[in-house]
Design a protein around this motif. Structure first.
Motif, PDB file in Angstrom:
ATOM      1  N   MET A   1       7.860  44.992 -32.744  1.00 20.36           N
ATOM      2  CA  MET A   1       8.381  43.944 -32.354  1.00 20.36           C
ATOM      3  C   MET A   1       8.240  42.775 -31.377  1.00 20.36           C
ATOM      4  O   MET A   1       7.518  43.932 -30.251  1.00 20.36           O
ATOM      5  N   THR A   2       7.589  41.930 -31.558  1.00 15.12           N
ATOM      6  CA  THR A   2       7.036  41.199 -30.532  1.00 15.12           C
ATOM      7  C   THR A   2       8.142  40.338 -29.652  1.00 15.12           C
ATOM      8  O   THR A   2       9.348  40.129 -29.437  1.00 15.12           O
ATOM      9  N   ALA A   3       7.566  40.431 -27.961  1.00 12.89           N
ATOM     10  CA  ALA A   3       8.195  40.487 -27.343  1.00 12.89           C
ATOM     11  C   ALA A   3       8.678  38.740 -26.913  1.00 12.89           C
ATOM     12  O   ALA A   3       7.743  37.760 -27.781  1.00 12.89           O
ATOM     13  N   SER A   4       9.430  37.894 -26.706  1.00 16.59           N
ATOM     14  CA  SER A   4       9.852  37.232 -26.628  1.00 16.59           C
ATOM     15  C   SER A   4       9.873  36.447 -25.640  1.00 16.59           C
ATOM     16  O   SER A   4      10.329  36.444 -24.422  1.00 16.59           O
ATOM     17  N   ILE A   5       8.780  34.934 -25.499  1.00 17.94           N
ATOM     18  CA  ILE A   5       8.256  34.228 -24.387  1.00 17.94           C
ATOM     19  C   ILE A   5       8.462  33.085 -24.321  1.00 17.94           C
ATOM     20  O   ILE A   5       8.312  32.143 -25.363  1.00 17.94           O
ATOM     21  N   ALA A   6       8.809  32.457 -23.959  1.00 23.05           N
ATOM     22  CA  ALA A   6       8.738  31.227 -23.263  1.00 23.05           C
ATOM     23  C   ALA A   6       7.940  30.316 -22.187  1.00 23.05           C
ATOM     24  O   ALA A   6       8.351  31.480 -20.738  1.00 23.05           O
ATOM     25  N   VAL A   7       7.066  29.331 -22.296  1.00 21.96           N
ATOM     26  CA  VAL A   7       6.240  28.759 -21.311  1.00 21.96           C
ATOM     27  C   VAL A   7       6.856  27.461 -21.230  1.00 21.96           C
ATOM     28  O   VAL A   7       6.871  26.519 -22.148  1.00 21.96           O
ATOM     29  N   SER A   8       6.906  26.966 -19.900  1.00 22.52           N
ATOM     30  CA  SER A   8       6.315  25.557 -19.669  1.00 22.52           C
ATOM     31  C   SER A   8       6.483  25.042 -18.975  1.00 22.52           C
ATOM     32  O   SER A   8       5.552  25.097 -17.851  1.00 22.52           O
ATOM     33  N   LEU A   9       5.232  24.100 -18.842  1.00 18.51           N
ATOM     34  CA  LEU A   9       4.087  23.561 -18.519  1.00 18.51           C
ATOM     35  C   LEU A   9       5.011  22.184 -17.479  1.00 18.51           C
ATOM     36  O   LEU A   9       4.957  21.374 -17.984  1.00 18.51           O
ATOM     37  N   PHE A  10       3.998  21.757 -16.340  1.00 20.36           N
ATOM     38  CA  PHE A  10       4.311  21.162 -15.294  1.00 20.36           C
ATOM     39  C   PHE A  10       5.847  20.844 -15.016  1.00 20.36           C
ATOM     40  O   PHE A  10       5.956  20.276 -14.947  1.00 20.36           O
ATOM     41  N   ASP A  11       5.979  22.233 -14.816  1.00 22.74           N
ATOM     42  CA  ASP A  11       8.167  22.398 -14.028  1.00 22.74           C
ATOM     43  C   ASP A  11       7.721  23.353 -13.142  1.00 22.74           C
ATOM     44  O   ASP A  11       7.950  24.193 -13.046  1.00 22.74           O
ATOM     45  N   TYR A  12       8.496  22.600 -12.161  1.00 21.03           N
ATOM     46  CA  TYR A  12       8.542  23.226 -11.116  1.00 21.03           C
ATOM     47  C   TYR A  12       9.564  23.720 -11.358  1.00 21.03           C
ATOM     48  O   TYR A  12       9.813  24.605 -10.246  1.00 21.03           O
ATOM     49  N   THR A  13      11.055  22.686 -11.774  1.00 21.73           N
ATOM     50  CA  THR A  13      12.295  23.827 -10.677  1.00 21.73           C
ATOM     51  C   THR A  13      12.615  23.928 -11.539  1.00 21.73           C
ATOM     52  O   THR A  13      13.324  25.333 -11.897  1.00 21.73           O
ATOM     53  N   GLY A  14      12.112  24.873 -13.439  1.00 21.06           N
ATOM     54  CA  GLY A  14      12.681  25.647 -14.036  1.00 21.06           C
ATOM     55  C   GLY A  14      13.165  25.393 -14.918  1.00 21.06           C
ATOM     56  O   GLY A  14      13.861  26.133 -16.081  1.00 21.06           O
ATOM     57  N   THR A  15      13.997  24.194 -15.231  1.00 18.56           N
ATOM     58  CA  THR A  15      15.094  23.757 -15.328  1.00 18.56           C
ATOM     59  C   THR A  15      15.239  23.774 -17.240  1.00 18.56           C
ATOM     60  O   THR A  15      16.175  24.257 -17.947  1.00 18.56           O
ATOM     61  N   MET A  16      14.007  23.697 -17.856  1.00 22.86           N
ATOM     62  CA  MET A  16      14.307  23.745 -18.470  1.00 22.86           C
ATOM     63  C   MET A  16      14.040  24.924 -19.453  1.00 22.86           C
ATOM     64  O   MET A  16      14.307  25.096 -20.582  1.00 22.86           O
ATOM     65  N   LEU A  17      13.975  25.966 -19.104  1.00 19.36           N
ATOM     66  CA  LEU A  17      13.475  27.466 -18.984  1.00 19.36           C
ATOM     67  C   LEU A  17      15.115  28.237 -19.327  1.00 19.36           C
ATOM     68  O   LEU A  17      15.116  28.553 -20.146  1.00 19.36           O
TER      69      LEU A  17
END
Length: 64
Positions: A1-17
């Motif tokens: 099973m593949t791990a689910s990973i989300a990466v956000s670039l230029f993201d100080y707040t982390g809100t998009m994640l």
């Protein structure tokens, strides 16, 4: 099973994640202002995305 990973670039707040975090993803926010620690379930990586010579490697995180 593949791990689910989300990466956000230029993201100080982390809100998009937040939607991915709530769905169980391992989340990584890369930004020059981060201190390299996990906070609120988001791995915040200090990373200069503007420099061509900068490479993400195992010393930054344990994404594998």
């Amino acid at each position: 099973m593949t791990a689910s990973i989300a990466v956000s670039l230029f993201d100080y707040t982390g809100t998009m994640l937040l939607p991915w975090l709530k769905s169980g993803y391992s989340c990584y926010a890369l930004d020059l202002q981060h201190n390299g620690r996990e906070q609120d379930g988001i791995n915040r990586i200090n990373y200069n995305l503007d420099r061509k010579s900068t490479r993400l490697n195992s010393s930054h995180t344990d994404i594998s």
